[in-house]
Design an enzyme around this catalytic site. Structure first.
Site, short mmCIF file in Angstrom:
data_model
loop_
_atom_site.label_atom_id
_atom_site.label_comp_id
_atom_site.label_asym_id
_atom_site.label_seq_id
_atom_site.Cartn_x
_atom_site.Cartn_y
_atom_site.Cartn_z
N GLU A 1 -3.93 5.09 6.53
CA GLU A 1 -4.13 4.84 5.20
C GLU A 1 -4.74 5.95 4.22
OE1 GLU A 1 -4.55 0.70 3.53
OE2 GLU A 1 -6.11 1.57 2.20
N ARG B 1 0.90 -1.20 0.00
CA ARG B 1 0.01 -0.02 0.03
C ARG B 1 0.86 1.22 0.10
NH1 ARG B 1 -2.60 -3.88 -0.34
NH2 ARG B 1 -4.60 -4.47 0.75
N SER C 1 -10.45 0.95 4.49
CA SER C 1 -9.63 0.63 5.52
C SER C 1 -9.01 1.81 5.84
CB SER C 1 -8.72 -0.21 5.29
OG SER C 1 -8.87 -1.60 4.61
#
Ligand code: FAD
Ligand code: NAP
Length: 338
Positions: free
Chosen positions: A334, A164, A238
């Protein structure tokens, strides 16, 4: 011709459903419009690059000039017996691009079905799901560099992809606008159904022969059943990344928490599902007024309607602190908090 609008609502352009506005707003439909941006007085306010707004939490109005990527187009660059190379405009909707590939038998991104957002944002956090990551199919990324005032082409290696993560989230953060991406897709796809849930879903669907279509369908069915639909409940997927810790620390935690889940990444590190850590801290299903933590997926923070972005950002800090206190693990956010 580039249109500049003033005081534009960003409500339809952020999946958290925040009622914020942009002081200046333009939709970029063609990369040739980018070099002219410098001539506009609005440029002095600074820029805010926006795709589908599915990885952003707005806590207030945006004073910068919001540039919404609508650069479209899918074209074949080249092909051989094994692969086809497609260039997709950064403003293409990611899931539409997945469907385009699945329908034509081009494999490699079927496990990434139904991820919201645009093609141009996909390399930024190296989108991933169900055992796949977009980095495995990215050949190159074309982007305008605002300081160098020219288009640059980043090879896969130059993107420095990680979990990520990429160079676009680090050294090049907010410095480039990704205008298109070249993908190398497989004409003889190797199916990847090892990730938990896909096999069982395919069995439920009574699939006799594996195909890109039915893997994509299976992923869509699992996602639709498990994740809140941003059209109904505001969220940005998320909120935190799954932390990676050392194997030694994982084994230490196992002494206190024998049930702690972990996925070994290498000999020396283990990935822990952040959702489990958050649940252990008692946050699963937490609700205050009109925002909270999703009851089925504690990694997802939700806006039940008219919540303030600042309240959700505050909740995210409280969650981080409690995970830090209980497990001495620092959760990395994130979602971009603005
Ligand atoms: P935005 O939210 O608009 O922007 C994200 C960041 O990238 C911002 O900093 C923005 O300034 C920058 N940016 C956007 N476009 C450009 C561009 N063209 N050039 C330069 N900078 C740009 N992510 C996953 O990895 N896996 C998942 O499975 C997943 N599931 C999700 C499920 C839900 C329900 C939701 C709401 C989100 C999910 N996400 C997932 C997160 C999100 O969809 C991805 O991060 C997506 O790539 C964001 O795309 P976007 O166009 O909406 O980017
Ligand atoms: P899940 O399947 O319940 O799994 C929980 C976590 O365990 C995931 O985060 C996953 O890590 C990890 N995991 C599970 N099986 C694994 C395996 N075989 N090998 C390595 N790691 C494994 O997760 P979920 O919440 O329903 O999400 C399903 C997938 O969609 C995940 O890949 C997740 O990342 C992705 N997703 C991402 C977002 C986002 O916004 N980033 C939102 C929704 C879903 P990974 O996350 O590394 O896969």
């Amino acid at each position: 011709m580039l249109q500049i609008q003033k005081d534009v609502s960003l409500l339809p352009l952020n999946t958290f459903g925040m009622k914020v506005s942009a002081a200046y707003f333009s939709a970029i439909a063609d990369e040739s419009e980018i070099p002219d941006l410098y001539k506009e007085p609005a440029f002095a306010n600074g820029l805010f690059l926006l795709g589908g707004g599915s990885n952003i939490l707005f806590t207030g109005n945006v004073q910068q000039w919001v540039l919404h990527n609508r650069i479209k187009g899918i074209a074949v660059c080249k092909e051989d017996d094994q692969h086809i190379w497609l260039r997709a405009g950064g403003g293409e909707i990611w899931h539409d691009f997945v469907c385009y590939c699945v329908q034509r038998g081009y494999g490699g991104i079927e496990n990434l079905s139904l991820i919201p957002g645009t093609v141009g944002a996909a390399p930024i956090q190296n989108i991933g799901a169900y055992g796949a990551e977009v980095r495995t199919v990215i050949e190159e990324v074309r982007a305008w560099h605002f300081e160098e005032k020219k288009f640059l082409v980043f090879s896969n290696a130059a993107c420095c992809f990680g979990y990520r993560d990429s160079v676009f989230k680090r050294a090049l953060k907010e410095k480039v606008l990704i205008s298109s991406v070249v993908f190398r897709l497989d004409k003889n796809p190797v199916f990847n159904i090892s990730y938990g849930g896909i096999k069982a879903e395919l069995e439920q669907m009574k699939v006799a022969k594996l195909s890109l279509e039915n893997i994509s369908q299976a992923v869509m069915r699992i996602r639709s059943a498990k994740l809140p639909d941003p059209k109904k409940t505001g969220n940005a997927g998320s909120f935190f990344k799954n932390p990676e810790i050392t194997t030694a620390y994982f084994e230490k935690l196992q002494l206190t928490w024998p049930g702690i889940p972990g996925y070994r990444l290498s000999g020396t590190s283990v990935k822990i599902p952040a959702a489990w850590l958050i649940e252990q801290c008692g946050w699963k299903g937490f609700r205050q007024d009109n925002y909270g933590v999703h009851p089925n997926q504690p990694l997802v923070l939700v806006n039940y309607g008219n919540a303030e972005g600042a309240a959700i950002a505050r909740l995210s800090r409280q969650i981080r602190e409690s995970v830090q206190d209980k497990f001495a693990i620092d959760l990395e956010t994130e979602v971009r908090i603005y």
